[in-house]
Design an enzyme around this catalytic site. Structure first.
Site, PDB file in Angstrom:
ATOM      1  CB  SER A  21     -47.096  65.927 -22.517  1.00 30.02           C
ATOM      2  OG  SER A  21     -45.832  66.694 -22.715  1.00 30.02           O
TER       3      SER A  21
ATOM      4  CG  HIS B 127     -42.302  64.616 -20.201  1.00 30.84           C
ATOM      5  ND1 HIS B 127     -43.056  65.695 -19.474  1.00 30.84           N
ATOM      6  CD2 HIS B 127     -42.938  64.463 -21.291  1.00 30.84           C
ATOM      7  CE1 HIS B 127     -43.637  66.302 -19.946  1.00 30.84           C
ATOM      8  NE2 HIS B 127     -43.964  65.546 -21.237  1.00 30.84           N
TER       9      HIS B 127
END
Length: 293
Positions: free
Chosen positions: A75, A178
């Site tokens: 991430s 996400h």
């Protein structure tokens, strides 16, 4: 989290440069700020990148990032990975991290959303349960760990009807990272990313999108932008590391989550989590020639 690193050569100067790039007082935020301040994703993201890059800088100073190192970030960690691999500069990594965090924070404010970790259970059953609740798998981390994301009411629905043999744990995050809920953040973040100077990776660099090796610097940064609304496939990154023959796994600070996954997925590989400078000594003694990061 940054205090012990500031005692190392060059660390304070680096942090001063990164603070100017990010528009944040990283030294204060990483040493004396309140918990409430640093859990704001607009602050958390640049702090995580700064912490990782301080660890990487010290490894490099000690000659412990050899040319066959494989680099991957999870991430927001992808921005640190790009800097370690030479794709972007360290100040640009902090500039991007601050902008990404702020944009995602604003996107989270548009609608109450959240994330919930699903631990265990059969993958097919878990994915079916997520779909039924109206959630998507935002992180597929491997080792029986999937992080679901979506509206808070959908998280509630999953808790009321969990997949068999799975444990659920709500995550303390600002929103559904996400996922499509972050689309406004992509639109805000992309112009800045497009303006940053990039180089092709100097080290083997993996992408969260599919776990594959990325050889183009521009492609690598474009993937980081699009990843804001797409699942993190750390499971595929791990598979690629194993295929490449990585023989040591080192998680840069702040460490814990990824080295924990590696313990289950990379059992034959030496694993080290770095949180303080003292952890560097242990890693270097155990793995004199680090070849995984």
């Amino acid at each position: 989290m940054l205090a012990p690193w500031l005692e190392l050569p060059g660390a304070s100067a680096r942090l001063e440069d990164w603070s100017a790039a990010s528009g944040l007082d990283l030294e204060r935020l990483g040493t004396t700020a309140t918990l409430q301040e640093i859990t704001d994703t607009a602050v958390t993201q640049p702090l995580v990148v700064a912490s990782a890059l301080l660890g990487a800088a010290e490894l490099r100073r000690r000659g412990q990032i050899p040319s066959d190192t494989v680099v991957a970030g999870h991430s927001i960690g992808e921005l640190a990975a790009l800097a370690v691999a030479g794709v972007i500069s360290e100040p640009d990594a902090l500039r991007l991290a601050a902008a990404r965090g702020a944009a995602m924070s604003r996107a989270c404010a548009a609608r109450p959303t959240g994330m919930i970790a699903v631990l265990g259970g059969l993958e097919a059953d878990v994915l079916l349960a997520l779909d039924g609740a109206g959630l998507v798998p935002a992180n597929r981390n491997g080792a029986g760990q999937i992080v679901a994301a979506g509206p808070l009411e959908a998280c509630d629905a999953l808790e009321q009807n969990p997949p068999g043999r799975a444990r659920l744990r709500r995550l303390e995050v600002a929103g559904a990272f996400h996922t499509s809920h972050m689309e406004p953040a992509v639109e805000e973040f992309r112009p800045l990313a497009d303006s940053v100077d990039v180089n092709d990776p100097e080290l083997t660099l993996l992408s969260n999108a599919d776990g594959n090796v990325v050889t183009s610097g521009r492609d690598a940064l474009d993937r980081v932008v699009s990843q804001i609304t797409h699942p993190v496939r750390w499971d595929l990154c791990t598979q690629t590391m194993l295929k490449l023959g990585v023989d040591a796994f080192v998680e840069l600070p702040p460490s814990g989550a990824l080295v924990g996954l590696a313990k289950r997925m990379m059992r034959e590989v030496d694993r080290h989590g770095i949180t303080t400078p003292e952890d560097l000594e242990t890693a270097m003694v155990s793995v004199p020639s680090l070849s995984g990061a």
